[in-house]
Scaffold this motif. Sequence first.
Motif, PDB file in Angstrom:
ATOM      1  N   MET A   1      28.617 -33.771 -18.200  1.00  0.00           N
ATOM      2  CA  MET A   1      28.855 -34.986 -18.992  1.00  0.00           C
ATOM      3  C   MET A   1      29.727 -35.951 -18.216  1.00  0.00           C
ATOM      4  O   MET A   1      30.560 -35.543 -17.421  1.00  0.00           O
ATOM      5  N   ARG A   2      29.538 -37.233 -18.492  1.00  0.00           N
ATOM      6  CA  ARG A   2      30.343 -38.267 -17.827  1.00  0.00           C
ATOM      7  C   ARG A   2      30.799 -39.266 -18.868  1.00  0.00           C
ATOM      8  O   ARG A   2      30.026 -39.694 -19.714  1.00  0.00           O
ATOM      9  N   ILE A   3      32.058 -39.657 -18.773  1.00  0.00           N
ATOM     10  CA  ILE A   3      32.629 -40.595 -19.736  1.00  0.00           C
ATOM     11  C   ILE A   3      32.709 -41.981 -19.118  1.00  0.00           C
ATOM     12  O   ILE A   3      32.860 -42.123 -17.898  1.00  0.00           O
ATOM     13  N   GLY A   4      32.570 -43.003 -19.954  1.00  0.00           N
ATOM     14  CA  GLY A   4      32.722 -44.371 -19.475  1.00  0.00           C
ATOM     15  C   GLY A   4      33.384 -45.237 -20.529  1.00  0.00           C
ATOM     16  O   GLY A   4      33.260 -44.983 -21.728  1.00  0.00           O
ATOM     17  N   HIS A   5      34.083 -46.260 -20.045  1.00  0.00           N
ATOM     18  CA  HIS A   5      34.767 -47.191 -20.949  1.00  0.00           C
ATOM     19  C   HIS A   5      34.365 -48.622 -20.629  1.00  0.00           C
ATOM     20  O   HIS A   5      34.184 -48.965 -19.446  1.00  0.00           O
ATOM     21  N   GLY A   6      34.221 -49.438 -21.646  1.00  0.00           N
ATOM     22  CA  GLY A   6      33.926 -50.851 -21.441  1.00  0.00           C
ATOM     23  C   GLY A   6      34.771 -51.718 -22.343  1.00  0.00           C
ATOM     24  O   GLY A   6      35.146 -51.308 -23.443  1.00  0.00           O
ATOM     25  N   TYR A   7      35.084 -52.916 -21.860  1.00  0.00           N
ATOM     26  CA  TYR A   7      35.896 -53.863 -22.628  1.00  0.00           C
ATOM     27  C   TYR A   7      35.362 -55.258 -22.380  1.00  0.00           C
ATOM     28  O   TYR A   7      35.017 -55.591 -21.236  1.00  0.00           O
ATOM     29  N   ASP A   8      35.252 -56.050 -23.422  1.00  0.00           N
ATOM     30  CA  ASP A   8      34.779 -57.426 -23.233  1.00  0.00           C
ATOM     31  C   ASP A   8      35.442 -58.356 -24.239  1.00  0.00           C
ATOM     32  O   ASP A   8      35.811 -57.926 -25.335  1.00  0.00           O
ATOM     33  N   VAL A   9      35.587 -59.596 -23.850  1.00  0.00           N
ATOM     34  CA  VAL A   9      36.174 -60.634 -24.702  1.00  0.00           C
ATOM     35  C   VAL A   9      35.345 -61.903 -24.553  1.00  0.00           C
ATOM     36  O   VAL A   9      34.920 -62.230 -23.436  1.00  0.00           O
ATOM     37  N   HIS A  10      35.115 -62.595 -25.646  1.00  0.00           N
ATOM     38  CA  HIS A  10      34.621 -63.973 -25.563  1.00  0.00           C
ATOM     39  C   HIS A  10      35.430 -64.860 -26.491  1.00  0.00           C
ATOM     40  O   HIS A  10      35.878 -64.439 -27.542  1.00  0.00           O
ATOM     41  N   ARG A  11      35.604 -66.094 -26.042  1.00  0.00           N
ATOM     42  CA  ARG A  11      36.410 -67.090 -26.739  1.00  0.00           C
ATOM     43  C   ARG A  11      35.530 -67.851 -27.729  1.00  0.00           C
ATOM     44  O   ARG A  11      34.365 -68.123 -27.448  1.00  0.00           O
ATOM     45  N   PHE A  12      36.098 -68.170 -28.887  1.00  0.00           N
ATOM     46  CA  PHE A  12      35.382 -69.011 -29.843  1.00  0.00           C
ATOM     47  C   PHE A  12      35.269 -70.429 -29.314  1.00  0.00           C
ATOM     48  O   PHE A  12      36.190 -70.948 -28.674  1.00  0.00           O
ATOM     49  N   GLY A  13      34.135 -71.069 -29.598  1.00  0.00           N
ATOM     50  CA  GLY A  13      33.956 -72.464 -29.240  1.00  0.00           C
ATOM     51  C   GLY A  13      32.589 -72.922 -29.694  1.00  0.00           C
ATOM     52  O   GLY A  13      31.659 -72.120 -29.784  1.00  0.00           O
ATOM     53  N   GLY A  14      32.478 -74.178 -29.984  1.00  0.00           N
ATOM     54  CA  GLY A  14      31.199 -74.706 -30.435  1.00  0.00           C
ATOM     55  C   GLY A  14      30.862 -74.220 -31.834  1.00  0.00           C
ATOM     56  O   GLY A  14      31.741 -73.790 -32.588  1.00  0.00           O
ATOM     57  N   GLU A  15      29.593 -74.283 -32.142  1.00  0.00           N
ATOM     58  CA  GLU A  15      29.152 -73.933 -33.488  1.00  0.00           C
ATOM     59  C   GLU A  15      28.483 -72.572 -33.503  1.00  0.00           C
ATOM     60  O   GLU A  15      27.908 -72.146 -32.521  1.00  0.00           O
ATOM     61  N   GLY A  16      28.576 -71.905 -34.674  1.00  0.00           N
ATOM     62  CA  GLY A  16      27.938 -70.615 -34.858  1.00  0.00           C
ATOM     63  C   GLY A  16      26.438 -70.758 -34.933  1.00  0.00           C
ATOM     64  O   GLY A  16      25.922 -71.852 -34.728  1.00  0.00           O
ATOM     65  N   VAL A 152      31.658 -44.118 -24.048  1.00  0.00           N
ATOM     66  CA  VAL A 152      30.391 -43.383 -24.151  1.00  0.00           C
ATOM     67  C   VAL A 152      30.498 -42.071 -23.380  1.00  0.00           C
ATOM     68  O   VAL A 152      31.321 -41.933 -22.472  1.00  0.00           O
ATOM     69  N   LEU A 153      29.651 -41.148 -23.750  1.00  0.00           N
ATOM     70  CA  LEU A 153      29.388 -39.968 -22.935  1.00  0.00           C
ATOM     71  C   LEU A 153      27.933 -40.001 -22.529  1.00  0.00           C
ATOM     72  O   LEU A 153      27.062 -40.340 -23.337  1.00  0.00           O
ATOM     73  N   LEU A 154      27.700 -39.652 -21.265  1.00  0.00           N
ATOM     74  CA  LEU A 154      26.330 -39.489 -20.781  1.00  0.00           C
ATOM     75  C   LEU A 154      26.098 -38.018 -20.497  1.00  0.00           C
ATOM     76  O   LEU A 154      27.018 -37.316 -20.076  1.00  0.00           O
ATOM     77  N   THR A 155      24.866 -37.573 -20.709  1.00  0.00           N
ATOM     78  CA  THR A 155      24.497 -36.233 -20.256  1.00  0.00           C
ATOM     79  C   THR A 155      23.438 -36.368 -19.170  1.00  0.00           C
ATOM     80  O   THR A 155      22.630 -37.297 -19.184  1.00  0.00           O
ATOM     81  N   ARG A 156      23.489 -35.430 -18.241  1.00  0.00           N
ATOM     82  CA  ARG A 156      22.490 -35.428 -17.175  1.00  0.00           C
ATOM     83  C   ARG A 156      21.233 -34.755 -17.719  1.00  0.00           C
ATOM     84  O   ARG A 156      21.298 -33.690 -18.298  1.00  0.00           O
ATOM     85  N   VAL A 157      20.111 -35.428 -17.561  1.00  0.00           N
ATOM     86  CA  VAL A 157      18.863 -34.894 -18.097  1.00  0.00           C
ATOM     87  C   VAL A 157      17.873 -34.550 -17.002  1.00  0.00           C
ATOM     88  O   VAL A 157      16.842 -33.958 -17.264  1.00  0.00           O
ATOM     89  N   GLY A 158      18.165 -34.947 -15.791  1.00  0.00           N
ATOM     90  CA  GLY A 158      17.189 -34.654 -14.753  1.00  0.00           C
ATOM     91  C   GLY A 158      17.782 -34.907 -13.386  1.00  0.00           C
ATOM     92  O   GLY A 158      18.921 -35.356 -13.279  1.00  0.00           O
ATOM     93  N   PRO A 159      17.028 -34.623 -12.370  1.00  0.00           N
ATOM     94  CA  PRO A 159      17.517 -34.857 -11.014  1.00  0.00           C
ATOM     95  C   PRO A 159      17.664 -36.349 -10.735  1.00  0.00           C
ATOM     96  O   PRO A 159      16.952 -37.153 -11.316  1.00  0.00           O
ATOM     97  N   THR A 160      18.587 -36.671  -9.874  1.00  0.00           N
ATOM     98  CA  THR A 160      18.775 -38.064  -9.492  1.00  0.00           C
ATOM     99  C   THR A 160      17.562 -38.559  -8.733  1.00  0.00           C
ATOM    100  O   THR A 160      17.106 -37.922  -7.787  1.00  0.00           O
ATOM    101  N   LYS A 161      17.041 -39.672  -9.203  1.00  0.00           N
ATOM    102  CA  LYS A 161      15.951 -40.308  -8.456  1.00  0.00           C
ATOM    103  C   LYS A 161      16.564 -41.401  -7.608  1.00  0.00           C
ATOM    104  O   LYS A 161      17.584 -41.957  -7.954  1.00  0.00           O
TER     105      LYS A 161
END
Length: 166
Positions: A1-16, A152-161
Amino acid sequence: MRIGHGYDVHRFGGEGPIHLGGVEISYDRGLLAHSDGDVVIHALCDAMLGAAALGDIGRHFPDTDQAHAGADSRRFLAHIVTLLEEKGYRLHNADVTVIAQAPKLAPHIPAMKATLAGITGLDEDDLNIKATTTEGLGFTGRGEGIAAHAVVLLTRVGPTKPTDSK
Ligand SMILES: [Zn+2]
């Protein structure tokens, strides 16, 4: 298994509206971004790429590339699912926290889960999305933008291509 982390930000602006977790949410303000500004998907993509040691979303979808202007971030996520498959990994589970003072996100979480489960192939039991405010503190609390964290966690399902590793 492999763990990963992600972070993102966006600023408000303009119209929805805004886009979060692949779902359109009506709001009086929009999120400024080269793409659709979907911090939920961007954080999830970065966590998946991080776990697979494939860099980050900016490397795969540069904001200097006009092809990605206003892009639907669901397309980024689908592409990254394929990249992981090619590297022999599958998403095992994911946990996302969205940080926003407004709009209220709880009513939209079931639709986000269904959308992201559909793209990633995850069972909805293996995908958690939660929203929090920061009680008025910091840039999210002042309503300047929206942030998201993903692990997230990833699991290995097959050989690396062999992959095209730029
Ligand atoms: Zn982003």
